[in-house]
Structures are given as C-alpha cells and as structure tokens.
Design a protein around this motif. Structure first.
Motif, PDB file in Angstrom:
ATOM      1  N   SER A   1       9.436  65.797  97.199  1.00  9.45           N
ATOM      2  CA  SER A   1       8.765  66.565  98.250  1.00  9.45           C
ATOM      3  C   SER A   1       9.815  67.331  99.035  1.00  9.45           C
ATOM      4  N   ALA A   2       9.354  68.298  99.804  1.00 11.39           N
ATOM      5  CA  ALA A   2      10.272  69.162 100.543  1.00 11.39           C
ATOM      6  C   ALA A   2      11.031  68.384 101.607  1.00 11.39           C
ATOM      7  N   VAL A   3      12.198  68.901 101.951  1.00  4.51           N
ATOM      8  CA  VAL A   3      13.047  68.263 102.951  1.00  4.51           C
ATOM      9  C   VAL A   3      12.565  68.601 104.355  1.00  4.51           C
ATOM     10  N   SER A   4      12.537  67.586 105.217  1.00  2.40           N
ATOM     11  CA  SER A   4      12.219  67.798 106.633  1.00  2.40           C
ATOM     12  C   SER A   4      13.461  67.763 107.517  1.00  2.40           C
ATOM     13  N   PHE A   5      14.480  66.970 107.110  1.00  2.02           N
ATOM     14  CA  PHE A   5      15.743  66.900 107.842  1.00  2.02           C
ATOM     15  C   PHE A   5      16.867  66.890 106.815  1.00  2.02           C
ATOM     16  N   ILE A   6      17.975  67.578 107.146  1.00  2.00           N
ATOM     17  CA  ILE A   6      19.166  67.571 106.299  1.00  2.00           C
ATOM     18  C   ILE A   6      20.383  67.628 107.197  1.00  2.00           C
ATOM     19  N   ASP A   7      21.425  66.869 106.828  1.00  2.00           N
ATOM     20  CA  ASP A   7      22.651  66.872 107.620  1.00  2.00           C
ATOM     21  C   ASP A   7      23.818  66.481 106.721  1.00  2.00           C
ATOM     22  N   GLY A   8      24.999  66.939 107.079  1.00  2.00           N
ATOM     23  CA  GLY A   8      26.214  66.598 106.355  1.00  2.00           C
ATOM     24  C   GLY A   8      27.345  66.331 107.316  1.00  2.00           C
ATOM     25  N   ASN A   9      28.249  65.429 106.937  1.00  2.00           N
ATOM     26  CA  ASN A   9      29.400  65.088 107.764  1.00  2.00           C
ATOM     27  C   ASN A   9      30.539  64.699 106.838  1.00  2.00           C
ATOM     28  N   LYS A  10      31.561  65.550 106.779  1.00  2.00           N
ATOM     29  CA  LYS A  10      32.665  65.363 105.843  1.00  2.00           C
ATOM     30  C   LYS A  10      32.127  65.274 104.424  1.00  2.00           C
ATOM     31  N   GLN A  11      32.260  64.130 103.733  1.00  2.00           N
ATOM     32  CA  GLN A  11      31.789  64.007 102.356  1.00  2.00           C
ATOM     33  C   GLN A  11      30.395  63.398 102.264  1.00  2.00           C
ATOM     34  N   ALA A  12      29.755  63.103 103.387  1.00  2.00           N
ATOM     35  CA  ALA A  12      28.439  62.459 103.401  1.00  2.00           C
ATOM     36  C   ALA A  12      27.338  63.502 103.535  1.00  2.00           C
ATOM     37  N   LEU A  13      26.258  63.316 102.773  1.00  2.00           N
ATOM     38  CA  LEU A  13      25.090  64.192 102.816  1.00  2.00           C
ATOM     39  C   LEU A  13      23.845  63.330 102.961  1.00  2.00           C
ATOM     40  N   MET A  14      22.952  63.732 103.889  1.00  2.00           N
ATOM     41  CA  MET A  14      21.715  62.998 104.130  1.00  2.00           C
ATOM     42  C   MET A  14      20.537  63.947 104.059  1.00  2.00           C
ATOM     43  N   ALA A  15      19.428  63.474 103.505  1.00  2.62           N
ATOM     44  CA  ALA A  15      18.188  64.248 103.468  1.00  2.62           C
ATOM     45  C   ALA A  15      17.022  63.306 103.717  1.00  2.62           C
ATOM     46  N   ILE A  16      16.049  63.784 104.500  1.00  2.00           N
ATOM     47  CA  ILE A  16      14.798  63.074 104.726  1.00  2.00           C
ATOM     48  C   ILE A  16      13.680  63.997 104.294  1.00  2.00           C
ATOM     49  N   THR A  17      12.825  63.537 103.390  1.00  2.00           N
ATOM     50  CA  THR A  17      11.755  64.365 102.860  1.00  2.00           C
ATOM     51  C   THR A  17      10.497  64.211 103.700  1.00  2.00           C
ATOM     52  N   SER A  18       9.556  65.134 103.481  1.00  2.00           N
ATOM     53  CA  SER A  18       8.306  65.083 104.235  1.00  2.00           C
ATOM     54  C   SER A  18       7.484  63.853 103.884  1.00  2.00           C
ATOM     55  N   SER A  19       7.749  63.242 102.729  1.00  2.00           N
ATOM     56  CA  SER A  19       7.047  62.010 102.377  1.00  2.00           C
ATOM     57  C   SER A  19       7.675  60.776 103.021  1.00  2.00           C
TER      58      SER A  19
END
Length: 851
Positions: free
Chosen positions: A596-614
């Motif tokens: 499902s589509a992403v609702s939140f996305i963030d990155g910090n140095k080598q870390a990547l986070m995503a939260i989907t609409s589901s």
C-alpha cells in the motif's frame, strides 16, 4: 566571549585569526583589536596585543569542543567534540561546510594533511578515520593498535608529519593494553606497523615539528633523505621528542609537571616546544639548530609538497587572508645560558641538560623580557620564556657509537623499532619511485605523487565529473505546486490501488498527489526532486546539485513522498513501490513493494523508515541492505480509539523508529522484545522531577530523547506546554499517596534508560544513568543501587558451563567506565558510602586482574 573553560586554541597559519574551542559548545574566532589596551592580569605590565571576538561558530550539540585545526592555507577549519561530530567550516566565510557523523564515540583529536588532500580524526570509538577533502567521504578507518586503548583520557590529539608521509596518533597500546604507545600510520596504505614505545602511561598528544628535516644536509631533497621530529606528551607527566630517522627518542623530560600533559605546540621556527598541563602551568623547551640537526626552511617543504599535485579549492569570490597589520614573530629565545655537560653512558656520548630543582616539583617559568611575543604572526604558540632553576632534567642523545643493551630511558632498541619511511608509493596501480631529487621532476605538474585510494563504504555525494544520466540538462524551475487528480501508471488504475489498500485495512490517511516534491540533503546543496506531469502522465526523479542535474530516472507510478540523506535517496510511489538510490543514481536496493502507499517516510544516515497507509512499519539499514526487524503493524497503537492518529514519525541513526501518537505517548519498536515500547509520555510531565520538556529555549535542546520530550507537548494540540507546567504546579495542592513523586521520578528515569539504550544515544545515556544513581543515593535505596552496580559490573567470576555474553559497552560507553562514575556518586552519599567504597575497591582489583 566563552562562557566555559577553553580546551583548545589554534592560530591560523597566516596569523590573522585565532580559533578557540570551549566546553560551552562554541568555537570562537578572534581578530586583533589595534585599539585594545590594558594591563596583564595581576601585574603592572601592559598587554602587547589585544584580541576581540570576531564570530561565534555554534554547531556542536550539547558537547565540549575538544580540538580544532586549520587546514593548509587556512582554506578550512575543522572542529571536533563530545557530540561525536566533525564539523568543517569555511576558512574565509566561517560558514559550516559539512558535518561528518560516522564516529560512534567522543571525537577528541583532529589534524590536517599538509598537502590538503586528507583530514584525520581520532575518537573514543577507538578508531582513526581518514577523510577525503574533495568530497568529505571516508578514505580509510584505522583500528589497530587502538582496540585496547583506555577511554579515560581528556584528549586523543594526533598530528600529521610535515612531509605528509605519516600520522602519529596518541592513546594507542600494545600487548593487550599493557604497553602505552603512540602509533605511526603510513600514508596511502593506512597501516600502523610502527610504534613509539616508552611512556609509562597513556600518550595524550602528539605534535610534529612544522619543519622538514634532512638526514644529510648536503644531499638533495628526496623521500629517502627526509625525516621529521615529533613530540609526545603523556599522562605520566613526561615529554619525549623523537626524530623519525632514529628508533630512540632525542629527548626525554620526565615528570615535568604535577599532573598530566594536555597539549603541545611548536613555534614556527621549529626551535621551541611548549607544553601545557592540567596543573595550570606551561613548560618551554628551547633547542638550537645544532641539536635539531638537519632542519630545513619552510620553502623546502612547500616545494616538496607541490609534487603531490593536489590543489585546494580557491577562496570564495571577494575573500582573502592577506593582512599586513600583523608582524612576523621574533625567533625563539636563545639557550646560551643553559649549562651543558658531556658524559658517556654505556659507551654512548650524550649531552646532559640538568637544572637545579627546588622543593616543589612544579616547573617555574619567568618571561624573557628580551623576546616580545607577537600573537599575530604565524607562530603556533607564543615564544617568550627562558628556562630557570626549577626545571625538569633533560637528556639528549646526540651521537651514538653503539646501542647499549639496556637503557634507563625505557625506549626500544633500534633493531626492535625500525622507523624508515617508505621508498615507493602507489600511483595508477603501479609503483612509483620518489627517491629522486625534487629538481629532477618536471615543472609542468604532469607527475603526481597522489596514491591510489581505497574505496569507501560510506561514500558522501560524488564529485560532479564525467558523463551522467541527465547531467547535460539544465535545471528547470519548479513552478507552482498543485494537487493532481488520480492517475496511475503501468496499467494500474489509482482507484484499484485505493481499493486494494482498503481491503488490506487502511488505518492511516494517504498522502496527496502533488505535481512537484523536493527533499534537501542536510548540510549540502544537493536536493532530490520529483515531477509528476499530469499532461503526459510521466514521473521524473532527479538529484540536483546547485544548478546542475546529477542524474535522473523515470518511474511507472507517480511519486508521493521523497527522502534524501547524505548516503541515499528514497522515492515512494503511489502504487506502494519504494525505490532507493545512491548519489550516483544507482539503485542500492531492488524496488520494494510494500502493499500500500506510504503515509510517512524518513531517513537518518544509513537508516530508512516507511509507514504505509495500511499501518505497516518498515525499517531498513541501507548500507547493510537488510531490514532492522520484521514488518510490524501499528494497529495496536492506533486502533484502541478512533480519534488516535500519528502526529509524527522519524527514525534514529540506528534504525529505531520514533512514533508520536495523538494520545500523548511516543513509541518505538524493540526487535529484541518483538513489541512496541513507550519511549516517553506526557504523564511524566505532571509529577516527574526529571522531565525534560519544561520551558526552555528551543536552541538549547540537545539529544534525541530530550528533544522528544520537549516537542511532545508542542505537537499535541489538546495539551500545551503551559498545561503541563500548570498541572505540575497544581500537583502540590492535590492529595497524593506517600512516595508519589519519588516513585514516578524513578519510573520515569528507568523508562528513559531503556528508551535511550534502544535509540543508542550515548551522551544522554550517561546523563540519565548518573541522574538515576543520584536519585537512589539521595533516597538511600540500597537494593536498587546494588542491582545497578551488578548490571554495570558484569559477571565477576567465570563458572564452568555458564556462557556470559555480556557486551562490554552500553551505547558505545564502556560499562565499567559508567560504573566508576556511579560508584563515585554512591561513595559521596550519606547512606550508600560504604557500598560505594567497597565496590570501588572491587572494581580496582578487577581492572588489575586480581579477581
């Protein structure tokens, strides 16, 4: 002006400016004030010069500035501190150029390659890192012989030799930490096979003489005919001076001070060495050109370094360091009043410089009125003093007919410590002989001595050279940003995507589809942009540096979210696909379908986070190309009430998510516990004595946990910061059970310790452990104190059949270093003094391996 103790002072090479660093987190630039007048403090002498503050350089987060250094030609200024950061400042505009954050511990030393090609830093993470100045990426990381180095030193000051061939790094050890040494790191290979041995405690600082020395003054200047002089200062209160052509020290001055040595500095003419100690005194060592045999003028160094073929970037337009106001400093004071006697020790002729000692050990210094210091010249330190009667004895080796089998100096034999510079370096994959006179090189600059570099895993933005995808196209203005209607790509209708998301159980609102999106790279002119064209239904993604396109790509589905960091670029599409690129445009990971589509996305140095609409939470380590944990559903956090929503979602550098819910609670996910944990919540604000979200200036907030608690109130629309303060102040009028405040404060601190450990914030972890220790010491809770001590101490004895895999560090801090500070608090308390003293003795015996 500084508001705290000054820890480091460094002159610019041209003498125009002075830089100082303090534990007030500030780097200060000073300029000479020709109108300044005044008397020297405590006397009737008039100041020779007065200096005024020119500019404050804030940037180190709640941490002491431990070391600073000017690059060749003062093109850059580097500062390091206890926030584990290396900050590069423009030497002309004094603006921040780049922040380097790869160190995992306090950074306590910095030095520049005299060529200008590299920068070296040394940290409590027990590494020396070499950085390329062309793009500020990591060239190499040196870990040996620092694995067993102690973390108790104030500084780890290192120095680069004036011929560019070596770095001498402090705080190194051999024989599993039992032999204190300074490590010599060779350029290009970045190996440390050479050790300077003999000090009886940790070496705190190494400083090279600014001059190149010739082994044979009558021979031409070549690599094989060049050597250097380096001085070491250690916690054994001694100073040693080495010449790299010899395996034994030139000078050893023992017990010069009452306490450890903090810094060393050579005068510009190379004949005076200054040493500063934590006992508040300065010692001056004067040499003659005969004692420092083979000293060459600075012009020889400039000519030799020019053969490397490296050129620093030009200064910004309209800026210059040329300043004729400041005179050249006088030469170092002479040593004609020093009595020199000759002696023969084991067949070796030596000069012994022995001065009388008074009753006190401290060295007394009196200024020499014949030599007036000039703070504005290119001198590294002020040259003003002559040795007096209270001076530590020095012994100088001048000639050597043979090497005695034993020596009172405690340094190794020449056969044990060969110290020869390499006679060939690597260029373009093949050997290149530099053992030729400088004059034999062509003057056209066609020959470069720059060695072959190692590839860095932590590559920063690449240099804009060569042909790139889309690099020939001009950057188009963004134009007005408008919200677009639904349109899909690759045969997938947006309505179908939306229906699929609903079938999966959409918990979060989707992001709007915009015609233009942009994400800026921190501390850089790079930015990632996406253009969704409604006319032809095309989606273009590009990385731009200033006005130049670095690369571009086209995607089948419109982009709804972007995130760019100094290490990668992440692009989220409407169809639930996530693409991750390097700064060259190469895909670091395969396109990931998140469902499902992403609702939140963030990155910090080598870390990547995503939260989907589901409601699915994902975190990845891009460098390692793997997930930090299995996808986790946010349904338990937001399904308890229809009014609960996510206010913000970020990720820490170690890949731990930080999710703020509208109910006033901040969560993270612990992969070891396979559950969400509470990082902090608004409830602590009402009764905890250690709440960090109370009113304060926003710019004073330091640390991820402290910032989270500060922003917790401001992000909640239903609960303001003033509400928290009012509730806390009115708590006194409310009847609470006994121990209410104490229990909540301890609970808050224990929760903070667990959360900070998960977020891997070392500076904050030390702070909260000490706050917790002080609280239980004030209350006299012996059982809690013993439990904390045993947790930090680890297993005392080994038992058959029991495997104790207790990590030696917590958040990068050695467990027993933390324990030492905790026991100091307990030993000073009224109720836990005996407990603290008993465990201090146990810790001492354990460190000496008596248990």
């Amino acid at each position: 002006m500084h508001t705290g103790p000054v820890l480091v002072v460094r002159w610019a090479h041209n003498g125009r400016w002075l830089a100082s660093g303090s534990d007030d987190e500030i780097v200060m630039i000073w300029d000479m004030d020709p109108n300044a007048r005044g008397k020297v403090w405590g006397s009737d002498e008039i100041n020779v010069e007065g200096w005024k503050p020119l500019k404050r350089l804030p940037g180190h987060d709640s941490a002491d500035v431990t070391d600073i250094g000017w690059s060749p030609a003062d093109r850059y200024l580097a500062s390091v501190g206890l926030d584990s950061k290396v900050i590069i400042w423009d030497g002309y505009t004094l603006e921040c150029v780049r922040k380097l954050e790869q160190h995992q511990g306090f950074v306590k030393g910095v030095c520049w390659d005299p060529v200008g090609e590299f920068l070296a830093t040394q940290s409590d993470d027990k590494t020396v890192k070499i950085w390329r100045t062309t793009d500020w990426s990591l060239e190499a990381e040196v870990t040996k012989p620092f694995e067993d180095s102690p973390g108790s030193t104030f500084f780890r000051r290192l120095s680069w030799s004036p011929d560019g061939a070596h770095i001498t790094a402090s705080n190194a050890t051999n024989n599993k930490g039992f032999v204190f040494i300074a490590a010599v790191i060779t350029r290009n290979t970045w190996t440390s096979d050479i050790s300077l041995v003999g000090h009886e405690n940790t070496v705190e600082v190494a400083t090279y003489n600014p001059h190149i020395f010739l082994r044979n003054s009558s021979a031409p200047v070549s690599t094989s005919n060049i050597c250097s002089v380096v001085a070491l200062g250690a916690d054994d209160r001694s100073v040693s001076v080495w010449q790299t052509k010899s395996a034994r020290p030139l000078i050893v001055a023992k017990e010069v001070f009452d306490r450890q040595i903090m810094d060393l500095s050579w005068s510009w003419d190379g004949l005076t060495l200054y040493a500063a100690s934590s006992d508040g005194t300065i010692a001056v060592f004067n040499f003659t050109s005969e004692e420092l045999e083979g000293i060459a003028p600075h012009s020889v160094q400039e000519q030799y370094l020019s053969k490397f073929g490296f050129t620093l970037p030009p200064p910004p337009h309209g800026y210059s360091h040329i300043d004729t106001k400041h005179p050249t400093p006088p030469p170092s004071p002479s040593r004609t009043n020093i009595e020199v006697t000759k002696a023969v020790v084991h067949g070796e002729e030596v000069n012994q410089l022995v001065a009388r000692r008074g009753k006190k050990k401290r060295v007394a210094l009196v200024p020499n009125s014949a030599a007036i210091p000039s703070a504005g010249g290119p001198s590294h330190s002020i040259s003003t003093a002559q040795p007096l009667s209270k001076r530590a004895p020095l012994t100088q080796i001048t000639t050597s007919s043979k090497v005695p089998p034993t020596s009172s100096f405690g340094f190794p034999m020449p056969a044990e410590q060969p110290y020869e510079p390499p006679h060939s370096w690597v260029k373009n994959g093949g050997p290149m002989d530099l053992d030729v006179p400088i004059d034999s090189f062509g003057g056209d600059g066609s020959i470069s001595t720059r060695g072959k570099r190692k590839m860095s895993d932590d590559a920063m933005p690449v240099a804009r050279i060569g042909r790139t995808l889309g690099g020939d196209r001009k950057v188009e203005p963004a134009g007005p940003v408008k919200q677009l209607g639904n349109w899909g790509g690759a045969g997938v209708a947006p309505a179908q995507t939306h229906i699929a998301a609903q079938q999966l159980g959409s918990l979060l609102p989707g992001l709007p589809l915009l015609s233009y999106l942009r994400s800026d790279v921190e501390d850089s002119d790079l930015f990632l942009e996406a253009r969704n064209s409604e006319e032809d239904h095309t989606t273009e993604v590009s990385l731009v540096s200033g006005k130049q396109v670095q690369w571009l790509d086209f995607l089948p589905s419109p982009v709804i979210a972007l995130k760019a960091t100094p290490f990668f670029c992440a692009v989220a599409s409407q169809d639930g696909t996530l693409n991750v690129y390097s700064h060259t445009g190469r895909r670091l990971l395969p396109p990931m379908s998140l469902g499902s589509a992403v609702s939140f996305i963030d990155g910090n140095k080598q870390a990547l986070m995503a939260i989907t609409s589901s409601g699915q939470l994902y975190c990845w380590n891009v460098k390692q190309q793997k997930a930090c944990f299995a996808p986790a559903s946010l349904a338990p956090l937001i399904s308890t009430s229809p009014n609960h929503t996510i206010l913000s979602a970020t990720v820490s550098p170690n890949g731990s998510p930080i999710i703020h819910i509208s109910n006033g609670v901040v969560y993270s996910y612990d992969p070891n516990l396979l559950s969400f944990i509470k990082v902090t919540e608004r409830w602590w604000a009402e009764n905890s004595d250690s709440w960090h979200g109370r009113a304060r200036a926003a710019q004073s907030i330091r640390g991820v946990m402290t910032l989270t608690e500060y922003l917790l109130n401001g992000d909640d629309k239903n609960f303001s910061l003033s509400d928290a303060i009012n509730n806390a102040s009115s708590a006194g009028a409310t009847s609470h059970p006994a121990w209410w405040s104490t229990a909540i404060t301890l609970g808050h601190l224990e929760t903070r310790m667990h959360a900070i450990k998960l977020l891997d914030s070392s500076a904050e972890y030390r702070q909260v452990v000490l706050l917790y220790a002080k609280k239980i010491a004030d209350e006299g809770f012996r059982a809690k104190a013993e439990e904390l001590i045993k947790e930090l101490f680890g297993p005392v004895y080994w038992r058959p059949g029991r495997e104790d895999n207790v990590p030696a560090t917590i958040c990068g801090i050695p467990r027993r270093d933390l324990l030492k500070d905790v026991l100091s608090i307990f030993a000073r308390s009224k109720t836990l003094a005996k407990l603290g003293l008993d465990w201090q003795d146990t810790l001492k015996r354990a460190n000496n391996e008596e248990l």
